[in-house]
Design a protein around this motif. Structure first.
Motif, PDB file in Angstrom:
ATOM      1  N   ARG A 140       0.772  -1.303  -0.101  1.00 47.79           N
ATOM      2  CA  ARG A 140       0.038  -0.171   0.228  1.00 47.79           C
ATOM      3  C   ARG A 140       1.322   0.976  -0.242  1.00 47.79           C
ATOM      4  N   TYR A 141       0.362   1.823  -0.821  1.00 46.77           N
ATOM      5  CA  TYR A 141       1.355   3.439  -0.985  1.00 46.77           C
ATOM      6  C   TYR A 141       0.545   4.888  -1.373  1.00 46.77           C
ATOM      7  N   ARG A 142       1.549   5.203  -0.883  1.00 47.43           N
ATOM      8  CA  ARG A 142       0.340   6.647  -0.774  1.00 47.43           C
ATOM      9  C   ARG A 142       0.801   7.765  -2.534  1.00 47.43           C
ATOM     10  N   GLU A 143       1.828   7.260  -3.135  1.00 46.40           N
ATOM     11  CA  GLU A 143       1.254   7.566  -4.703  1.00 46.40           C
ATOM     12  C   GLU A 143       1.288   5.802  -5.199  1.00 46.40           C
ATOM     13  N   PHE A 144       0.365   5.592  -6.437  1.00 48.72           N
ATOM     14  CA  PHE A 144       0.343   4.820  -7.308  1.00 48.72           C
ATOM     15  C   PHE A 144      -0.397   5.126  -8.297  1.00 48.72           C
ATOM     16  N   TYR A 145      -0.291   4.391  -9.526  1.00 50.57           N
ATOM     17  CA  TYR A 145      -1.162   4.037 -10.739  1.00 50.57           C
ATOM     18  C   TYR A 145      -2.706   3.643 -10.413  1.00 50.57           C
ATOM     19  N   GLN A 146      -3.078   4.421 -11.390  1.00 50.09           N
ATOM     20  CA  GLN A 146      -4.414   3.894 -12.036  1.00 50.09           C
ATOM     21  C   GLN A 146      -4.781   3.340 -13.322  1.00 50.09           C
ATOM     22  N   CYS A 147      -5.408   2.652 -13.045  1.00 45.22           N
ATOM     23  CA  CYS A 147      -5.220   2.547 -14.891  1.00 45.22           C
ATOM     24  C   CYS A 147      -7.147   2.311 -15.207  1.00 45.22           C
ATOM     25  N   ASP A 148      -7.840   3.894 -15.673  1.00 52.51           N
ATOM     26  CA  ASP A 148      -9.038   3.602 -16.123  1.00 52.51           C
ATOM     27  C   ASP A 148      -9.588   3.105 -17.131  1.00 52.51           C
ATOM     28  N   ALA A 149     -10.596   2.047 -17.502  1.00 51.75           N
ATOM     29  CA  ALA A 149     -11.415   2.608 -18.757  1.00 51.75           C
ATOM     30  C   ALA A 149     -12.202   2.859 -18.055  1.00 51.75           C
ATOM     31  N   ASP A 150     -13.375   3.627 -18.655  1.00 52.33           N
ATOM     32  CA  ASP A 150     -14.882   4.131 -18.275  1.00 52.33           C
ATOM     33  C   ASP A 150     -15.436   4.491 -19.606  1.00 52.33           C
ATOM     34  N   VAL A 151     -16.919   3.682 -20.275  1.00 55.66           N
ATOM     35  CA  VAL A 151     -17.770   4.142 -21.178  1.00 55.66           C
ATOM     36  C   VAL A 151     -18.772   4.849 -20.478  1.00 55.66           C
ATOM     37  N   ILE A 152     -18.929   6.208 -20.862  1.00 59.38           N
ATOM     38  CA  ILE A 152     -20.193   6.593 -19.939  1.00 59.38           C
ATOM     39  C   ILE A 152     -21.098   6.379 -21.335  1.00 59.38           C
ATOM     40  N   GLY A 153     -22.340   7.489 -20.937  1.00 61.92           N
ATOM     41  CA  GLY A 153     -24.397   7.952 -21.634  1.00 61.92           C
ATOM     42  C   GLY A 153     -24.636   6.716 -22.089  1.00 61.92           C
ATOM     43  N   SER A 154     -23.858   5.677 -21.781  1.00 61.92           N
ATOM     44  CA  SER A 154     -25.058   4.594 -22.473  1.00 61.92           C
ATOM     45  C   SER A 154     -25.330   4.266 -21.736  1.00 61.92           C
ATOM     46  N   ASP A 155     -26.838   2.694 -21.231  1.00 64.87           N
ATOM     47  CA  ASP A 155     -26.896   2.035 -20.492  1.00 64.87           C
ATOM     48  C   ASP A 155     -26.640   0.568 -20.988  1.00 64.87           C
ATOM     49  N   SER A 156     -26.958  -0.141 -21.858  1.00 59.84           N
ATOM     50  CA  SER A 156     -26.318  -0.387 -23.129  1.00 59.84           C
ATOM     51  C   SER A 156     -25.050  -1.829 -22.693  1.00 59.84           C
TER      52      SER A 156
END
Lengths: 454, 454
Positions: A140-156
């Motif tokens: 557990r670090y105080r600085e770490f990377y996140q790699c996020d992918a999201d699709v918004i504007g669709s509930d399919s």
């Protein structure tokens, strides 16, 4: 004399060898994101505290790194606040900015701020560090990377199916065997309804989320402690004991939840996602896990969590569907679904299982020995010619003893050492030493690149 | 209702289109760094203030972003400091960490901290953001990227020659025509000596650094204001008026500085670097500029600055040699030479001259239309098959009206739209629409990838 410098606790330096491994992970995730049609954005490290505060709960507010205002930050501050009892109120006076805590809130802020420039459905990815003033501990670090992918504007639900395939492809490329666990927040709501405790959904999910760790008896104890009736706990048991293949579990769950409209809808969503994903085929195991909860206040539909099969570590990727990403910034009705890869845990898994490719390119391919004078000039020309052919190379900068130059090449794991002495310079040749095999050959400069490429 | 959110002044969001352009710059610089045998490191965004303070002058200390200590930062603070007159001393009590201001000081700290793990000569590169609480203005940001390459542990001039070639290669690839200006701090010291003002070297260089902007008369005025004698200013004139090719300038300078040991050494270093670089050949113009000073307190030998020839903007890359990178951290005698690419200014130049490649890949290559039902399932299979062949694609997630789906593809600049209707699904074909040409053809799924690749 100055003392040996250090870095803040919970932060890390990354050496060239570590960077090569980290880049392998980031490059893999990035290229799969692109293959799936996600587009990169970046947001500033600093956000206004008005953007960040109140978004991560009371505990989260405390864990935000806050930046002191520039200049005389005490000018104009009410002196009554200059009292250690009042530091929380003082903070709002002397600090207006904080470091981002995750990529989701900045993304929501981005969407609202740039709403007129964004084409919906918007598929975005973002790979950046985040900061949390958590107590540092192993992993557990105080600085770490996140790699996020999201699709918004669709509930399919097509989006869920796509994200599950994306997860499968990332870990297939990384050669990590995984199980993807799925649940649906509507199923959890249905369960709470079914057992006569619709207002206790959060208590139920917090308790049953621990079933793998503490076992069913402890979970039942906790449920009673949290105010569930004996009857409710009893009614919950068949659900906790559902087993079989995903299809069988779905059938059992459907029967159990048939009288809850919300629950039945959740089961149907899960069925669509699972059936569609399985029919497309995937390398990962796909499990339905009704005890899976994850950030419940936030998710409203599908919940996704990924575990490594061959290495004991927490979830290495997670995500889900939310119905109201941007409401808190005054833009209601933006639904989306997203996942976040935990690069640091994936790094630990790859290290633990030794799954990195053999050549991650942490060194130059060739080092030229520096003999000085005209030979150095010839070596500089050879280096230039090889680089033009895409071979990474370097000339040892100093005319040091041969032994020292070779020791450097060895310690740097450089696979080839090239020598241009007087005779090579005259003949336009290079003597190339293969450091692994210990062999050496003299060949025309024009043939060196091909020889190195094998 | 919540007000429209914003970001701190001087910071920026980057949209997918901007990211594609920025990545083009970073990828170019990164691949040239690697080709030249430099190895990547990364350091934390936060450093201890004890590492940062006092390294950038008094002004620099003020421009550091300081992070408020976690928890009750006022606990144990001397109440006498809680006074706006004493905020500077209070700061040291309530803030222990700051955001990095450049990549050089963290690199020096890294070298000292990891001295036992580093192989000298050490060629490192680092591409990370830095933060400065400067007043934001056009082209000046509070968060911006630096792209640094340094080689330490060697005082060979071969390193300078290599870095000049590296600069040439980066801008050749970016198609930006440049002039590289060179000087040497020893030449500046020699000039100060020669005109009888050895203690005024900084005053002289600060003044003559402005000669391009304000002209020679203003420079002479400033020199007098700074306490130089009329005689010294007069003695300086032949040096300021040196002209001709780099070789001619070197000869004139050598004659003028022949009585200063330091100055003569500086000329000799410049001659070695320039001769060697010219004989290897380069695309850039190479100029000797005795008025070039740059961060003088810091550099001790070669000084490098790069200007774009076809676009009016400040220096887009700079660097030089230093003799004592790590002395401030208790490790003396580490000499090195480095350069820093200004990614944000390079971005402005590329935008201004419209030098980006035509296809930076800001969108998927193909969008599949979503017709629902069995056709959607067929499209998902086709998408999977194309991705396996490396074609980035997406399925429009919702079964929306055709017009809406096509409008999305258009607005997203997706070059191909693919349709799998009932007949295509039955025949295993895809109808592929070329959005630029407006043409469409129906072809077997197996042929789509080749068709898109042209």
């Amino acid at each position: 004399m100055a003392q040996k410098p250090s870095i803040p606790k919970g932060t890390r330096d990354f050496s060239p060898a570590e960077m090569a491994r980290r880049n392998y992970i980031f490059d893999t995730i990035r290229s799969v994101f692109r293959l799936f049609g996600y587009h990169q954005i970046e947001t500033p490290a600093m956000e206004n505290l008005s953007t960040l505060m109140g978004k991560y709960g009371e505990e989260g507010d405390k864990l935000l790194f806050k930046i002191l205002n520039s200049g005389n930050y005490l000018a104009g501050v009410d002196p009554a606040l200059l009292d250690e009892e009042k530091f929380v109120r003082l903070t709002t006076q002397i600090s207006e900015k904080g470091l981002r805590y995750d990529l989701t809130v900045p993304f929501a802020r981005f969407v609202v701020q740039h709403r007129n420039d964004i084409q919906m459905p918007f598929r975005r990815f973002q790979i950046q560090p985040v900061w949390r003033a958590d107590r540092p501990q192993k992993g557990r670090y105080r600085e770490f990377y996140q790699c996020d992918a999201d699709v918004i504007g669709s509930d399919s639900l097509v989006n869920e199916v796509e994200l599950l395939q994306l997860i499968d492809e990332v870990f297939r490329r990384l050669k990590i065997r995984i199980a993807i666990k799925l649940n649906n927040r509507k199923v959890l709501a249905g369960i709470a309804e079914l057992i006569g405790a619709p207002d206790k959904m959060i208590d139920i999910t917090v308790a049953i989320d621990k079933i793998d760790k503490v076992g069913i008896d402890k979970v039942n104890e906790e449920l009673l402690d949290r105010g569930l009736s004996e009857q409710s706990v009893k009614a919950l048991q068949p659900i906790l004991q559902i087993d079989g293949s995903p299809a069988e579990r779905l059938d059992k769950l459907a029967r159990l939840l048939k009288d809850s409209e919300t629950g039945a809808l959740g089961v149907q969503e899960l069925r669509t996602v699972i059936d569609s994903t399985l029919s497309l085929g995937l390398d990962a195991e796909l499990d339905l896990d009704v005890s899976l909860a994850r950030g419940l206040n936030y998710y409203t539909g599908t919940i996704i969590e990924v575990k490594a099969l061959d290495f004991a570590i927490g979830s290495i990727t997670g995500g889900g569907r939310y119905d109201n990403l941007t409401g808190v910034f005054g833009m209601p009705g933006v639904s989306g679904v997203g996942i976040s890869f935990g690069a640091d845990r994936i790094y630990d898994v790859l290290n633990g299982l030794d799954l990195y490719p053999a050549d991650l390119g942490t060194s130059s391919q060739v080092m030229f020995v520096n003999f000085g004078g005209a030979e150095t000039a010839a070596a500089l020309r050879a280096v230039k010619a090889l680089r033009a052919q895409g071979i990474s190379c370097e000339l040892y900068p100093d005319q040091a003893k041969m032994k020292k130059q070779m020791a450097y090449a060895n310690a740097s794991s450089i696979p080839y050492v090239a020598l241009i002495g007087e005779s090579e310079a005259a003949a336009g040749t290079v003597t190339l030493k293969d450091m692994a095999k210990g062999t050496q050959t003299t060949l025309p400069l024009a043939d060196v690149a091909a020889s190195i490429r094998g």
